[in-house]
Scaffold this active site. Structure first.
Site, PDB file in Angstrom:
ATOM      1  CG  HIS A 142      -1.866   1.085   1.323  1.00  0.00           C
ATOM      2  ND1 HIS A 142      -1.904   1.971   2.383  1.00  0.00           N
ATOM      3  CD2 HIS A 142      -2.857   1.464   0.479  1.00  0.00           C
ATOM      4  CE1 HIS A 142      -2.874   2.843   2.192  1.00  0.00           C
ATOM      5  NE2 HIS A 142      -3.468   2.558   1.045  1.00  0.00           N
ATOM      6  CG  HIS A 160      -4.116   8.826  -0.788  1.00  0.00           C
ATOM      7  ND1 HIS A 160      -4.768   9.763  -0.015  1.00  0.00           N
ATOM      8  CD2 HIS A 160      -4.973   7.792  -0.950  1.00  0.00           C
ATOM      9  CE1 HIS A 160      -5.981   9.304   0.274  1.00  0.00           C
ATOM     10  NE2 HIS A 160      -6.128   8.109  -0.273  1.00  0.00           N
TER      11      HIS A 160
END
Length: 258
Positions: free
Chosen positions: A10, A53
């Site tokens: 991630h 992100h």
């Protein structure tokens, strides 16, 4: 289906002295033995994709700017709070040729650059595209016919309805070409998403099940016991440890003595 579940790093995973979504983090995960990297992308003012992100730089660089408002050459020079700099997606493709990329396209203005970047890099076989938004996925699938994708929020919800009596196991809508994975949280608003039945129906439909974001050892073990195909995690080393222990063959019963 994969015979062996996978760890998906991630944002490259969390490593000492490294920022998320940096070349250093992705390289560390790859050296550790992870094949799939998860990241998100945003396009700069001049259409260059960066792995990030957030849409803005406030949290990661303490800068009051949105990525889409700055040119790529300026973004290249910005130091991140936890170390490193924002990497261009095409540079990640070049620097880590053995890695594969699960890429969440966060905003509509990044769709065109995403399609161009994949075509230019010839990276069609190295990526899986993702988005919560059905419209974004529709444009990506149209621009890159057959590209591997995960399901969006609405597509996942329609599949989930397949657990109801009288509804086909595959849910209420046909799968688009290229769809190969359901990427979901363990639970949503207190209700479990990933159950034995969910995994069984997904596998019967030819879909992988990836669960995000799982950082605790007990949760990893429970999900692996359910038969999920991938764990999206920040704790890459713990994920690899649990994967190794889960796949380790158990000793069979002792042979009968004469």
């Amino acid at each position: 289906m994969n015979s062996q579940p996978e760890i998906i790093a991630h944002r490259g995973g969390l490593w000492p002295g490294m920022s998320e979504n940096t070349l250093e983090a992705f390289a560390a995960a790859h050296r550790a033995g992870v094949g799939w990297m998860e990241t998100d992308v945003h396009a700069s003012a001049d259409g260059v994709l960066f792995a990030a992100h957030d849409a803005d730089l406030d949290r990661i660089a303490e800068r009051p700017h949105r990525i889409r408002d700055l040119p790529a050459v300026e973004l290249d020079r910005i130091d991140l709070v936890a170390g490193g700099r924002l990497p261009r997606l095409n540079s990640l493709f070049d620097e880590l040729p053995g890695a594969r990329w699960n890429i969440d396209v966060k905003a509509p203005h990044s769709i065109g650059p995403m399609i161009r970047t994949i075509r230019t890099a010839g990276a069609e076989e190295r990526v899986r595209l993702a988005s919560f938004a059905t419209s974004t996925l529709r444009h990506l699938r149209s621009g890159l016919p057959g590209i591997r994708t995960s399901a969006g929020t609405a597509e996942t919800a329609l599949f989930t309805l397949g657990a109801l009596p009288g509804v086909p196991d595959r849910g209420l809508a046909p799968f688009p070409p290229g769809l190969d994975a359901l990427q979901v949280p363990r639970s949503f608003k207190g209700m479990p998403v990933v159950t034995a039945g969910f995994v069984e129906r997904a596998h019967a439909a030819g879909l992988l099940v990836h669960v995000w974001t799982v950082n605790d050892a007990a949760g990893m073990r429970a999900l692996l016991d359910l038969g999920v195909d991938g764990l999206v995690t920040d704790d890459v080393m713990e994920g690899l440890k649990q994967l190794g222990e889960h796949s380790r063959p158990t000793d069979g019963p002792p042979e009968n003595e004469e």
